[in-house]
Scaffold this motif. Structure first.
Motif, mmCIF file in Angstrom:
data_model
loop_
_atom_site.group_PDB
_atom_site.id
_atom_site.type_symbol
_atom_site.label_atom_id
_atom_site.label_comp_id
_atom_site.label_asym_id
_atom_site.label_seq_id
_atom_site.Cartn_x
_atom_site.Cartn_y
_atom_site.Cartn_z
ATOM 1 N N LEU A 52 -29.087 26.001 -60.154
ATOM 2 C CA LEU A 52 -29.258 26.972 -61.249
ATOM 3 C C LEU A 52 -30.305 28.046 -60.926
ATOM 4 O O LEU A 52 -30.476 29.005 -61.678
ATOM 5 C CB LEU A 52 -29.683 26.241 -62.530
ATOM 6 C CG LEU A 52 -28.607 25.374 -63.199
ATOM 7 C CD1 LEU A 52 -29.253 24.350 -64.134
ATOM 8 C CD2 LEU A 52 -27.592 26.234 -63.960
ATOM 9 N N GLY A 53 -31.030 27.844 -59.814
ATOM 10 C CA GLY A 53 -32.106 28.788 -59.485
ATOM 11 C C GLY A 53 -33.348 28.562 -60.325
ATOM 12 O O GLY A 53 -34.175 29.462 -60.495
ATOM 13 N N LEU A 54 -33.503 27.350 -60.859
ATOM 14 C CA LEU A 54 -34.710 27.008 -61.625
ATOM 15 C C LEU A 54 -35.689 26.298 -60.698
ATOM 16 O O LEU A 54 -35.274 25.652 -59.726
ATOM 17 C CB LEU A 54 -34.353 26.065 -62.786
ATOM 18 C CG LEU A 54 -33.403 26.624 -63.858
ATOM 19 C CD1 LEU A 54 -32.958 25.514 -64.801
ATOM 20 C CD2 LEU A 54 -34.076 27.750 -64.644
ATOM 21 N N GLU A 55 -36.974 26.386 -61.016
ATOM 22 C CA GLU A 55 -37.954 25.703 -60.156
ATOM 23 C C GLU A 55 -37.728 24.198 -60.209
ATOM 24 O O GLU A 55 -37.271 23.647 -61.229
ATOM 25 C CB GLU A 55 -39.377 26.053 -60.589
ATOM 26 C CG GLU A 55 -39.722 25.499 -61.955
ATOM 27 C CD GLU A 55 -41.010 26.066 -62.545
ATOM 28 O OE1 GLU A 55 -41.841 25.246 -62.939
ATOM 29 O OE2 GLU A 55 -41.156 27.288 -62.619
ATOM 30 N N LYS A 56 -38.045 23.534 -59.098
ATOM 31 C CA LYS A 56 -37.899 22.081 -59.018
ATOM 32 C C LYS A 56 -38.707 21.433 -60.136
ATOM 33 O O LYS A 56 -39.841 21.819 -60.386
ATOM 34 C CB LYS A 56 -38.390 21.606 -57.644
ATOM 35 C CG LYS A 56 -38.091 20.152 -57.389
ATOM 36 C CD LYS A 56 -38.534 19.716 -56.005
ATOM 37 C CE LYS A 56 -38.178 18.258 -55.808
ATOM 38 N NZ LYS A 56 -38.618 17.720 -54.538
ATOM 39 N N GLY A 57 -38.121 20.458 -60.817
ATOM 40 C CA GLY A 57 -38.839 19.759 -61.886
ATOM 41 C C GLY A 57 -38.676 20.409 -63.257
ATOM 42 O O GLY A 57 -39.142 19.861 -64.257
ATOM 43 N N TYR A 58 -38.007 21.572 -63.327
ATOM 44 C CA TYR A 58 -37.903 22.283 -64.616
ATOM 45 C C TYR A 58 -37.196 21.409 -65.664
ATOM 46 O O TYR A 58 -37.665 21.292 -66.804
ATOM 47 C CB TYR A 58 -37.147 23.612 -64.453
ATOM 48 C CG TYR A 58 -37.050 24.387 -65.767
ATOM 49 C CD1 TYR A 58 -38.021 25.320 -66.123
ATOM 50 C CD2 TYR A 58 -36.015 24.134 -66.680
ATOM 51 C CE1 TYR A 58 -37.964 25.996 -67.331
ATOM 52 C CE2 TYR A 58 -35.948 24.812 -67.897
ATOM 53 C CZ TYR A 58 -36.919 25.739 -68.221
ATOM 54 O OH TYR A 58 -36.864 26.389 -69.431
ATOM 55 N N LEU A 59 -36.063 20.810 -65.300
ATOM 56 C CA LEU A 59 -35.285 20.048 -66.297
ATOM 57 C C LEU A 59 -36.034 18.782 -66.723
ATOM 58 O O LEU A 59 -36.057 18.438 -67.905
ATOM 59 C CB LEU A 59 -33.896 19.705 -65.748
ATOM 60 C CG LEU A 59 -32.945 20.905 -65.619
ATOM 61 C CD1 LEU A 59 -31.682 20.526 -64.858
ATOM 62 C CD2 LEU A 59 -32.582 21.470 -66.993
ATOM 63 N N LYS A 60 -36.662 18.136 -65.758
ATOM 64 C CA LYS A 60 -37.430 16.932 -66.107
ATOM 65 C C LYS A 60 -38.542 17.307 -67.101
ATOM 66 O O LYS A 60 -38.791 16.597 -68.079
ATOM 67 C CB LYS A 60 -38.017 16.294 -64.849
ATOM 68 C CG LYS A 60 -38.712 14.977 -65.139
ATOM 69 C CD LYS A 60 -39.345 14.333 -63.925
ATOM 70 C CE LYS A 60 -40.156 13.123 -64.343
ATOM 71 N NZ LYS A 60 -40.881 12.490 -63.236
#
Length: 309
Positions: free
Chosen positions: A136-144
């Protein structure tokens, strides 16, 4: 027919990583489901879990199901039953704190196996969320982090058995619905099928595969991705023979987590999805589980607007 997406996680470490990530992206955008093989959870652990789950059902739950559900559901029934499911279930909570020691009828080996399985599955869920972030191009850990709330995510398992049904045309194993939460990891029976998802107006079988873990996306990931990924309607068809085992684990936001579309995924500041507290969504979902998800999102949007005003 397009083939159901199967992802070999071992290929994430080699030259096929890019192609594998592309397969995951396509599955998330176009299916809402995919099946994982070589996911790092030992076959021995999965075999023990399956054996213990089936033993437990036979010993502790089969007769209860016949006495309660089977008799009540099909006695003299001629038309389709829309307010009941042909399933026997119990729930185990793992996070924020486990209640496995309080679940009656589980022997020590079953508790130990379930605990070990849930720990491995929690790690797998977090690994998958990071792969989704990357796509998604989100930073690592964003969803967590989005799921975290003040006490971390909620994580629990629904253990289900779908016994043979004499009238599968009149009652579903589990009625069609989307899942309310985050990411769902399912270890299902590899001999008895029954799980189906809705794709392009057609019901498609989720193929039973030995030692695989089926992944599907819940409503919260649809909101956070602002509709880029979708939660998908699915159901379980009752079968006339064979008892289908299903162990579905739900890695969900914490109850007080505030869920909203990731700013990085909004095009020209357009926000199609609401902002809400996860617990409020779950209260709404409890009464509307077997109805379309869109009115739930609209209802949360109305609450949000009222709050802003």
């Amino acid at each position: 027919m397009e083939t159901f997406p199967v992802i070999n996680l071992e290929k994430m470490n080699g030259e096929e990583r890019v192609a594998t990530m592309e397969k995951i992206k396509d599955a998330c955008e176009n299916w809402g489901f995919f099946e994982l093989v070589n996911h790092g959870i030992s076959h021995e652990l999965l075999d023990t879990l399956e054996r213990k789950t089936k033993e437990h059902y036979k010993k502790c739950r089969e007769q209860r199901f016949k006495d309660v559900v089977a008799n009540r559901a099909l006695e003299g029934v001629q038309t389709e039953i829309n307010d009941m499911d042909w399933e026997s279930t119990f729930h185990v909570r793992h996070l924020p704190e486990s209640n496995i020691s309080q679940i009656p009828d589980l022997d020590d080996e079953y508790r130990k196996t379930m605990k070990e399985f849930s720990e491995k599955l929690e790690k797998l869920a977090e690994e998958l969320l990071d792969l989704l972030c990357e796509n998604l191009g989100l930073e690592k850990g964003y969803l967590k982090k989005a799921f975290y709330g003040s006490r971390g995510p909620t994580f629990g398992t629904k253990v289900s058995n779908y016994p043979p049904c004499p009238k599968p045309d009149l009652i579903k194993g589990l009625r069609a619905h989307t899942d309310a939460g985050g990411i769902i990891l399912l270890f299902q029976d590899d001999k008895v099928s029954g799980l189906q998802l809705l794709k392009d107006g057609q019901w498609i079988d989720v193929p039973p595969m030995r030692h695989s873990i089926v992944i599907n996306l819940g409503d919260q990931l649809e909101v956070i991705t602002n509709g880029k990924y979708k939660s998908v309607e699915h159901r379980v068809i009752a079968q006339t023979d064979g008892n289908r085992m299903s162990i579905a684990s739900f890695y969900n936001p914490g109850s007080d987590a505030v869920i909203y579309p990731a700013p990085a995924l909004l095009e020209e500041e357009k926000q199609a999805y609401p902002k809400f507290v996860f617990e409020d969504y779950m209260k709404l979902y409890a009464g509307l589980k077997f109805q379309a998800k869109e009115p739930r999102f609209e209802a949360m949007k109305a609450v949000e607007t009222a709050t802003v005003i």
